[in-house]
Design a protein around this motif. Structure first.
Motif, PDB file in Angstrom:
ATOM      1  N   LEU A 107       0.835  -1.265   0.133  1.00  0.00           N
ATOM      2  CA  LEU A 107       0.009  -0.099  -0.071  1.00  0.00           C
ATOM      3  C   LEU A 107       0.743   1.419  -0.042  1.00  0.00           C
ATOM      4  CD1 LEU A 107      -2.762  -1.081   2.607  1.00  0.00           C
ATOM      5  CD2 LEU A 107      -2.932  -0.611  -0.042  1.00  0.00           C
ATOM      6  N   ALA A 108       1.967   1.372   0.473  1.00  0.00           N
ATOM      7  CA  ALA A 108       2.847   2.292   0.672  1.00  0.00           C
ATOM      8  C   ALA A 108       3.734   2.646  -0.523  1.00  0.00           C
ATOM      9  CB  ALA A 108       3.994   2.056   1.931  1.00  0.00           C
ATOM     10  N   LEU A 109       3.996   1.338  -1.231  1.00  0.00           N
ATOM     11  CA  LEU A 109       4.899   1.576  -2.533  1.00  0.00           C
ATOM     12  C   LEU A 109       4.019   2.032  -3.691  1.00  0.00           C
ATOM     13  CD1 LEU A 109       7.649  -0.904  -1.705  1.00  0.00           C
ATOM     14  CD2 LEU A 109       7.948   1.429  -1.733  1.00  0.00           C
ATOM     15  N   HIS A 110       2.806   1.405  -3.780  1.00  0.00           N
ATOM     16  CA  HIS A 110       1.859   1.628  -4.993  1.00  0.00           C
ATOM     17  C   HIS A 110       1.585   2.940  -5.080  1.00  0.00           C
ATOM     18  CE1 HIS A 110      -0.804  -0.030  -7.989  1.00  0.00           C
ATOM     19  NE2 HIS A 110      -1.802   0.799  -7.676  1.00  0.00           N
ATOM     20  N   LYS A 111       1.676   3.174  -6.431  1.00  0.00           N
ATOM     21  CA  LYS A 111       1.247   4.579  -6.678  1.00  0.00           C
ATOM     22  C   LYS A 111       0.157   4.538  -8.004  1.00  0.00           C
ATOM     23  CE  LYS A 111       3.306   8.713  -9.183  1.00  0.00           C
ATOM     24  NZ  LYS A 111       4.346   9.337  -9.900  1.00  0.00           N
ATOM     25  N   LYS A 112      -0.925   5.231  -7.632  1.00  0.00           N
ATOM     26  CA  LYS A 112      -1.800   5.205  -8.722  1.00  0.00           C
ATOM     27  C   LYS A 112      -1.637   5.885  -9.931  1.00  0.00           C
ATOM     28  CE  LYS A 112      -5.731   5.067  -5.326  1.00  0.00           C
ATOM     29  NZ  LYS A 112      -6.627   3.998  -5.546  1.00  0.00           N
ATOM     30  N   ASN A 140       7.046   3.817 -12.291  1.00  0.00           N
ATOM     31  CA  ASN A 140       8.393   2.988 -11.792  1.00  0.00           C
ATOM     32  C   ASN A 140       7.812   1.507 -11.831  1.00  0.00           C
ATOM     33  OD1 ASN A 140      10.064   1.441 -10.378  1.00  0.00           O
ATOM     34  ND2 ASN A 140      11.012   3.475  -9.461  1.00  0.00           N
ATOM     35  N   PHE A 141       8.760   0.582 -12.207  1.00  0.00           N
ATOM     36  CA  PHE A 141       8.358  -0.753 -12.161  1.00  0.00           C
ATOM     37  C   PHE A 141       7.764  -1.170 -10.680  1.00  0.00           C
ATOM     38  CE2 PHE A 141       9.365  -5.209 -11.594  1.00  0.00           C
ATOM     39  CZ  PHE A 141       8.616  -5.841 -12.673  1.00  0.00           C
ATOM     40  N   PHE A 142       8.501  -0.788  -9.784  1.00  0.00           N
ATOM     41  CA  PHE A 142       8.087  -1.227  -8.147  1.00  0.00           C
ATOM     42  C   PHE A 142       6.606  -0.659  -7.852  1.00  0.00           C
ATOM     43  CE2 PHE A 142      12.613  -2.165  -8.348  1.00  0.00           C
ATOM     44  CZ  PHE A 142      12.520  -3.513  -8.089  1.00  0.00           C
ATOM     45  N   ARG A 143       6.404   0.482  -8.354  1.00  0.00           N
ATOM     46  CA  ARG A 143       5.222   1.257  -7.909  1.00  0.00           C
ATOM     47  C   ARG A 143       4.338   0.837  -8.935  1.00  0.00           C
ATOM     48  NH1 ARG A 143       5.743   5.677  -4.516  1.00  0.00           N
ATOM     49  NH2 ARG A 143       7.690   5.987  -3.804  1.00  0.00           N
ATOM     50  N   SER A 144       4.391   0.184  -9.788  1.00  0.00           N
ATOM     51  CA  SER A 144       3.317  -0.191 -10.847  1.00  0.00           C
ATOM     52  C   SER A 144       3.036  -1.559 -10.577  1.00  0.00           C
ATOM     53  CB  SER A 144       3.718  -0.251 -12.165  1.00  0.00           C
ATOM     54  OG  SER A 144       4.834  -0.750 -12.442  1.00  0.00           O
ATOM     55  N   GLN A 145       3.326  -2.274  -9.501  1.00  0.00           N
ATOM     56  CA  GLN A 145       3.041  -3.677  -9.095  1.00  0.00           C
ATOM     57  C   GLN A 145       1.752  -3.607  -8.299  1.00  0.00           C
ATOM     58  OE1 GLN A 145       4.623  -6.261 -10.435  1.00  0.00           O
ATOM     59  NE2 GLN A 145       5.789  -4.556 -11.587  1.00  0.00           N
ATOM     60  N   ARG A 146       0.863  -4.646  -8.477  1.00  0.00           N
ATOM     61  CA  ARG A 146      -0.091  -4.728  -7.559  1.00  0.00           C
ATOM     62  C   ARG A 146       0.058  -4.697  -6.162  1.00  0.00           C
ATOM     63  NH1 ARG A 146      -3.607  -9.667 -10.504  1.00  0.00           N
ATOM     64  NH2 ARG A 146      -3.487  -8.840 -12.599  1.00  0.00           N
ATOM     65  N   ARG A 147      -0.698  -4.239  -5.377  1.00  0.00           N
ATOM     66  CA  ARG A 147      -0.296  -4.195  -4.013  1.00  0.00           C
ATOM     67  C   ARG A 147      -0.200  -5.656  -3.314  1.00  0.00           C
ATOM     68  NH1 ARG A 147      -4.872  -0.679  -4.878  1.00  0.00           N
ATOM     69  NH2 ARG A 147      -4.071   1.579  -4.746  1.00  0.00           N
ATOM     70  N   THR A 148      -0.967  -6.561  -3.805  1.00  0.00           N
ATOM     71  CA  THR A 148      -0.811  -7.915  -3.147  1.00  0.00           C
ATOM     72  C   THR A 148       0.311  -8.752  -3.756  1.00  0.00           C
ATOM     73  OG1 THR A 148      -2.147  -8.694  -4.917  1.00  0.00           O
ATOM     74  CG2 THR A 148      -3.447  -8.107  -2.834  1.00  0.00           C
ATOM     75  N   THR A 149       1.129  -8.008  -4.791  1.00  0.00           N
ATOM     76  CA  THR A 149       2.331  -8.743  -5.176  1.00  0.00           C
ATOM     77  C   THR A 149       3.296  -8.713  -4.154  1.00  0.00           C
ATOM     78  OG1 THR A 149       1.796  -8.000  -7.278  1.00  0.00           O
ATOM     79  CG2 THR A 149       4.090  -8.459  -6.855  1.00  0.00           C
ATOM     80  N   TYR A 150       3.439  -7.572  -3.239  1.00  0.00           N
ATOM     81  CA  TYR A 150       4.363  -7.541  -2.348  1.00  0.00           C
ATOM     82  C   TYR A 150       3.965  -8.324  -1.106  1.00  0.00           C
ATOM     83  CZ  TYR A 150       5.680  -3.289  -4.813  1.00  0.00           C
ATOM     84  OH  TYR A 150       5.964  -2.480  -5.818  1.00  0.00           O
TER      85      TYR A 150
END
Length: 176
Positions: free
Chosen positions: A48-53, A68-78
């Motif tokens: 939730l903290a890393l994801h960017k809408k 960014n690749f890390f910010r574009s992942q689904r929240r549940t991926t983390y």
């Protein structure tokens, strides 16, 4: 908007591995359920903290995700990523030689959900209670009060994992 195939593959891979290691952790580790729930919550909070809408204006004029690749992942991926990492550490990163403990079967139970599980509840000293899933034959051949020898190893995370179990050959005679 096109979906990124790499992100989908990454999410699916960590989904499968995270669920697999979660079941293995709960089945083999003392306090494994608490470990899995804590890890999932921490992973979800990080997601939730890393994801960017996405910027809503980018949806209409661009088919490329500019995040960014890390910010574009689904929240549940983390969450699934952390479940996979903690599951690997839990199952394969041992810091001590195995300890052999004798414990008594305190309860027998059959769990009937989607599949039938035969469960022996054990409670070794200083380790807490654990529900040990065993085969039907092993479950039928033992009763409450019988003793088991379990092989326990401490992992890198400080949890104790049951790596093997077998009946104690010389069962004490009980007078009831």
């Amino acid at each position: 908007m096109k979906t990124d195939k790499t992100s989908q593959l990454l999410w699916f891979t960590f989904l499968v591995l995270g669920i697999w290691f979660s079941f293995e952790t709960v089945d083999r580790t003392f306090y494994g359920l608490e470990l899995v729930i804590g890890t999932a919550l921490i992973g979800l909070v990080i997601g939730l903290a890393l994801h960017k809408k996405r910027n809503p204006s980018e949806l209409w004029d661009s088919f490329v995700d500019k995040r960014n690749f890390f910010r574009s992942q689904r929240r549940t991926t983390y969450m699934f990523f952390f479940l996979t990492i903690v599951g690997l550490l839990n199952s394969y990163a041992f810091i001590e030689e195995p300890k052999f403990l004798e414990t008594e079967i305190t309860e027998k139970r059959i769990s009937r959900s989607k599949s039938t599980s035969h469960i022996l509840i054990i409670s070794p000293k200083n380790l807490g209670t654990h529900e040990l899933k065993v085969s039907k034959e092993f479950w039928n051949s033992h009763s409450v009060g019988n003793r088991l020898q379990i092989e326990v190893r401490e992992n890198l995370l400080g949890f104790f994992v049951i790596t093997d179990y077998k009946p104690v050959s010389n069962q004490p005679k009980r007078d009831y």
